[in-house]
Motif scaffolding. Structure first.
Motif, PDB file in Angstrom:
ATOM      1  N   ALA A  45       4.206 -10.792 -13.385  1.00 40.48           N
ATOM      2  CA  ALA A  45       5.428 -11.304 -12.766  1.00 40.48           C
ATOM      3  C   ALA A  45       5.233 -11.603 -11.281  1.00 40.48           C
ATOM      4  CB  ALA A  45       6.562 -10.298 -12.954  1.00 40.48           C
ATOM      5  N   TYR A  46       4.263 -10.940 -10.659  1.00 43.09           N
ATOM      6  CA  TYR A  46       4.064 -11.080  -9.220  1.00 43.09           C
ATOM      7  C   TYR A  46       2.578 -11.061  -8.912  1.00 43.09           C
ATOM      8  CZ  TYR A  46       4.291  -9.990  -4.238  1.00 43.09           C
ATOM      9  OH  TYR A  46       4.140 -10.018  -2.878  1.00 43.09           O
ATOM     10  N   GLU A  47       2.142 -11.951  -8.022  1.00 45.21           N
ATOM     11  CA  GLU A  47       0.757 -11.968  -7.570  1.00 45.21           C
ATOM     12  C   GLU A  47       0.732 -12.160  -6.065  1.00 45.21           C
ATOM     13  OE1 GLU A  47      -2.392 -13.818 -10.155  1.00 45.21           O
ATOM     14  OE2 GLU A  47      -0.621 -14.879 -10.908  1.00 45.21           O
ATOM     15  N   ASP A  48      -0.295 -11.640  -5.429  1.00 48.92           N
ATOM     16  CA  ASP A  48      -0.414 -11.741  -3.986  1.00 48.92           C
ATOM     17  C   ASP A  48      -1.895 -11.729  -3.614  1.00 48.92           C
ATOM     18  OD1 ASP A  48       0.257 -11.821  -1.297  1.00 48.92           O
ATOM     19  OD2 ASP A  48       0.877  -9.731  -1.186  1.00 48.92           O
ATOM     20  N   THR A  49      -2.201 -12.263  -2.447  1.00 43.02           N
ATOM     21  CA  THR A  49      -3.538 -12.197  -1.876  1.00 43.02           C
ATOM     22  C   THR A  49      -3.436 -11.432  -0.569  1.00 43.02           C
ATOM     23  OG1 THR A  49      -4.164 -14.305  -2.862  1.00 43.02           O
ATOM     24  CG2 THR A  49      -5.517 -13.523  -1.028  1.00 43.02           C
ATOM     25  N   VAL A  50      -4.292 -10.428  -0.398  1.00 43.67           N
ATOM     26  CA  VAL A  50      -4.276  -9.580   0.791  1.00 43.67           C
ATOM     27  C   VAL A  50      -5.605  -9.722   1.524  1.00 43.67           C
ATOM     28  CG1 VAL A  50      -4.156  -7.190   1.616  1.00 43.67           C
ATOM     29  CG2 VAL A  50      -2.640  -7.962  -0.214  1.00 43.67           C
ATOM     30  N   TYR A  51      -5.501  -9.904   2.832  1.00 44.50           N
ATOM     31  CA  TYR A  51      -6.655  -9.992   3.720  1.00 44.50           C
ATOM     32  C   TYR A  51      -6.846  -8.626   4.367  1.00 44.50           C
ATOM     33  CZ  TYR A  51      -9.257 -11.293   7.961  1.00 44.50           C
ATOM     34  OH  TYR A  51     -10.178 -11.371   8.974  1.00 44.50           O
ATOM     35  N   VAL A  52      -8.086  -8.076   4.287  1.00 46.97           N
ATOM     36  CA  VAL A  52      -8.399  -6.793   4.919  1.00 46.97           C
ATOM     37  C   VAL A  52      -9.615  -7.000   5.817  1.00 46.97           C
ATOM     38  CG1 VAL A  52      -8.971  -4.365   4.568  1.00 46.97           C
ATOM     39  CG2 VAL A  52      -7.600  -5.569   2.848  1.00 46.97           C
ATOM     40  N   SER A  53      -9.432  -6.816   7.130  1.00 48.17           N
ATOM     41  CA  SER A  53     -10.569  -6.968   8.031  1.00 48.17           C
ATOM     42  C   SER A  53     -11.475  -5.746   7.928  1.00 48.17           C
ATOM     43  CB  SER A  53     -10.102  -7.178   9.477  1.00 48.17           C
ATOM     44  OG  SER A  53      -9.254  -6.141   9.881  1.00 48.17           O
ATOM     45  N   GLY A 138       1.162  -7.590 -10.404  1.00 43.89           N
ATOM     46  CA  GLY A 138       1.881  -6.526 -11.087  1.00 43.89           C
ATOM     47  C   GLY A 138       3.068  -7.090 -11.827  1.00 43.89           C
ATOM     48  N   ASN A 139       3.791  -6.206 -12.463  1.00 44.61           N
ATOM     49  CA  ASN A 139       4.941  -6.629 -13.259  1.00 44.61           C
ATOM     50  C   ASN A 139       6.253  -6.586 -12.487  1.00 44.61           C
ATOM     51  OD1 ASN A 139       3.432  -7.190 -15.591  1.00 44.61           O
ATOM     52  ND2 ASN A 139       3.319  -5.017 -16.053  1.00 44.61           N
ATOM     53  N   SER A 140       6.169  -6.393 -11.175  1.00 46.00           N
ATOM     54  CA  SER A 140       7.358  -6.341 -10.340  1.00 46.00           C
ATOM     55  C   SER A 140       6.994  -6.764  -8.925  1.00 46.00           C
ATOM     56  CB  SER A 140       7.929  -4.915 -10.318  1.00 46.00           C
ATOM     57  OG  SER A 140       8.902  -4.787  -9.305  1.00 46.00           O
ATOM     58  N   ASP A 141       7.941  -7.437  -8.254  1.00 41.96           N
ATOM     59  CA  ASP A 141       7.708  -7.778  -6.854  1.00 41.96           C
ATOM     60  C   ASP A 141       8.104  -6.632  -5.930  1.00 41.96           C
ATOM     61  OD1 ASP A 141      10.455  -7.899  -7.059  1.00 41.96           O
ATOM     62  OD2 ASP A 141      10.634  -9.920  -6.229  1.00 41.96           O
ATOM     63  N   GLN A 142       8.459  -5.494  -6.492  1.00 43.65           N
ATOM     64  CA  GLN A 142       8.827  -4.309  -5.710  1.00 43.65           C
ATOM     65  C   GLN A 142       7.648  -3.340  -5.525  1.00 43.65           C
ATOM     66  OE1 GLN A 142      11.898  -4.131  -4.176  1.00 43.65           O
ATOM     67  NE2 GLN A 142      11.863  -6.231  -4.944  1.00 43.65           N
ATOM     68  N   LEU A 143       6.470  -3.723  -5.957  1.00 48.40           N
ATOM     69  CA  LEU A 143       5.286  -2.877  -5.788  1.00 48.40           C
ATOM     70  C   LEU A 143       4.729  -3.046  -4.376  1.00 48.40           C
ATOM     71  CD1 LEU A 143       3.584  -3.660  -9.207  1.00 48.40           C
ATOM     72  CD2 LEU A 143       4.835  -1.603  -8.569  1.00 48.40           C
ATOM     73  N   HIS A 144       4.273  -1.941  -3.788  1.00 42.84           N
ATOM     74  CA  HIS A 144       3.759  -1.983  -2.419  1.00 42.84           C
ATOM     75  C   HIS A 144       2.467  -1.174  -2.301  1.00 42.84           C
ATOM     76  CE1 HIS A 144       7.497  -3.841  -1.197  1.00 42.84           C
ATOM     77  NE2 HIS A 144       8.134  -2.900  -1.868  1.00 42.84           N
ATOM     78  N   PRO A 145       1.381  -1.678  -2.909  1.00 47.67           N
ATOM     79  CA  PRO A 145       0.102  -0.957  -2.769  1.00 47.67           C
ATOM     80  C   PRO A 145      -0.390  -1.003  -1.328  1.00 47.67           C
ATOM     81  CG  PRO A 145      -0.231  -3.055  -3.867  1.00 47.67           C
ATOM     82  CD  PRO A 145       1.249  -2.897  -3.691  1.00 47.67           C
ATOM     83  N   ILE A 146      -1.299  -0.096  -1.016  1.00 48.58           N
ATOM     84  CA  ILE A 146      -1.891  -0.043   0.318  1.00 48.58           C
ATOM     85  C   ILE A 146      -3.326  -0.559   0.236  1.00 48.58           C
ATOM     86  CG2 ILE A 146      -2.641   1.478   2.183  1.00 48.58           C
ATOM     87  CD1 ILE A 146      -0.322   3.335   1.412  1.00 48.58           C
ATOM     88  N   PHE A 147      -3.656  -1.467   1.136  1.00 45.85           N
ATOM     89  CA  PHE A 147      -5.003  -2.024   1.254  1.00 45.85           C
ATOM     90  C   PHE A 147      -5.478  -1.699   2.669  1.00 45.85           C
ATOM     91  CE2 PHE A 147      -2.636  -4.503  -1.752  1.00 45.85           C
ATOM     92  CZ  PHE A 147      -3.518  -4.741  -2.794  1.00 45.85           C
ATOM     93  N   GLN A 148      -6.551  -0.921   2.790  1.00 42.62           N
ATOM     94  CA  GLN A 148      -7.038  -0.520   4.105  1.00 42.62           C
ATOM     95  C   GLN A 148      -8.548  -0.665   4.208  1.00 42.62           C
ATOM     96  OE1 GLN A 148      -5.529   3.568   4.141  1.00 42.62           O
ATOM     97  NE2 GLN A 148      -4.227   3.009   5.870  1.00 42.62           N
ATOM     98  N   GLY A 149      -8.991  -0.901   5.423  1.00 47.82           N
ATOM     99  CA  GLY A 149     -10.400  -0.807   5.756  1.00 47.82           C
ATOM    100  C   GLY A 149     -10.569   0.461   6.572  1.00 47.82           C
ATOM    101  N   VAL A 150     -11.559   1.268   6.227  1.00 52.30           N
ATOM    102  CA  VAL A 150     -11.834   2.503   6.962  1.00 52.30           C
ATOM    103  C   VAL A 150     -13.277   2.413   7.441  1.00 52.30           C
ATOM    104  CG1 VAL A 150     -11.934   5.022   6.856  1.00 52.30           C
ATOM    105  CG2 VAL A 150     -10.255   3.776   5.451  1.00 52.30           C
ATOM    106  N   MET A 151     -13.467   2.450   8.759  1.00 54.23           N
ATOM    107  CA  MET A 151     -14.793   2.353   9.335  1.00 54.23           C
ATOM    108  C   MET A 151     -15.135   3.652  10.044  1.00 54.23           C
ATOM    109  SD  MET A 151     -13.842  -0.826   8.613  1.00 54.23           S
ATOM    110  CE  MET A 151     -12.377  -0.924   9.572  1.00 54.23           C
ATOM    111  N   ILE A 152     -16.395   4.095   9.899  1.00 55.25           N
ATOM    112  CA  ILE A 152     -16.823   5.355  10.503  1.00 55.25           C
ATOM    113  C   ILE A 152     -18.323   5.312  10.753  1.00 55.25           C
ATOM    114  CG2 ILE A 152     -17.152   6.486   8.274  1.00 55.25           C
ATOM    115  CD1 ILE A 152     -16.145   9.090   9.634  1.00 55.25           C
ATOM    116  N   SER A 153     -18.750   6.017  11.813  1.00 55.41           N
ATOM    117  CA  SER A 153     -20.173   6.176  12.076  1.00 55.41           C
ATOM    118  C   SER A 153     -20.376   7.229  13.154  1.00 55.41           C
ATOM    119  CB  SER A 153     -20.803   4.862  12.539  1.00 55.41           C
ATOM    120  OG  SER A 153     -22.213   5.007  12.637  1.00 55.41           O
TER     121      SER A 153
END
Length: 172
Positions: A45-53, A138-153
């Protein structure tokens, strides 16, 4: 005994040179492959494209000195009831060139499930301007997943860690 050792030595040396995947689960399966399923994407029902630096390295002191980083793409389904479907995970370099496609089939993330993918510290193909483009649905436009970049060194006594947040670039 010496003969057996000499026969097995090349085998052990060859196995030691093989680079293990950094993204294996405890069962030895690739994390992304173990979650892949077949899904008819036309039923979402819903699709999106997410950019993660993602930063595989950053400048330190001057433009000629770089600090290498381990980078993790983290995708988290925050829903208590609904699954999300990750259709594409593509990794691009500083010049916008596709470096790698990480999945061939859709990845299912059940409620509250998460998945990570690691770009190792010595992998500098992405450069300072690398990014992931993640197509999900997903099957709803009310979904709010988290997309993150985590950098460490760390380097000697110096350590660095930071995160980036994914942002929607196309709601369909």
């Amino acid at each position: 005994m010496k003969t057996a050792f000499l026969v097995l030595l090349p085998f052990f040396l060859f196995m030691a040179c093989e680079k293990p995947s950094q993204n294996l689960n405890k069962a030895g399966e690739d994390l992304l492959t173990s979650h892949q399923i077949f899904v008819d994407k036309t039923n979402l029902a819903y699709e999106d494209t997410v950019y993660v630096s993602i930063y595989s390295d950053i400048y330190s002191e001057t433009k000629d000195v770089r600090f290498l980083l381990t980078a993790t793409l983290s995708i988290r389904n925050t829903s208590l009831t609904d699954s999300i479907y990750i259709n594409d995970i593509d990794y691009y370099d500083t010049n916008g060139e596709l470096v790698q496609r990480f999945i061939e089939k859709t990845v299912l993330l059940k409620p509250l499930q998460s998945i990570d993918y690691v770009i190792e510290e010595n992998d500098t193909k992405g450069g300072t301007g690398a990014n992931f483009m993640v197509n999900w649905g997903g099957n709803s436009d009310q979904l709010h997943p988290i997309f993150q970049g985590v950098m460490i060194s760390t380097n000697g006594q110096q350590g660095i860690a930071f995160t980036t947040e994914g942002m929607s670039v196309s709601k369909r």
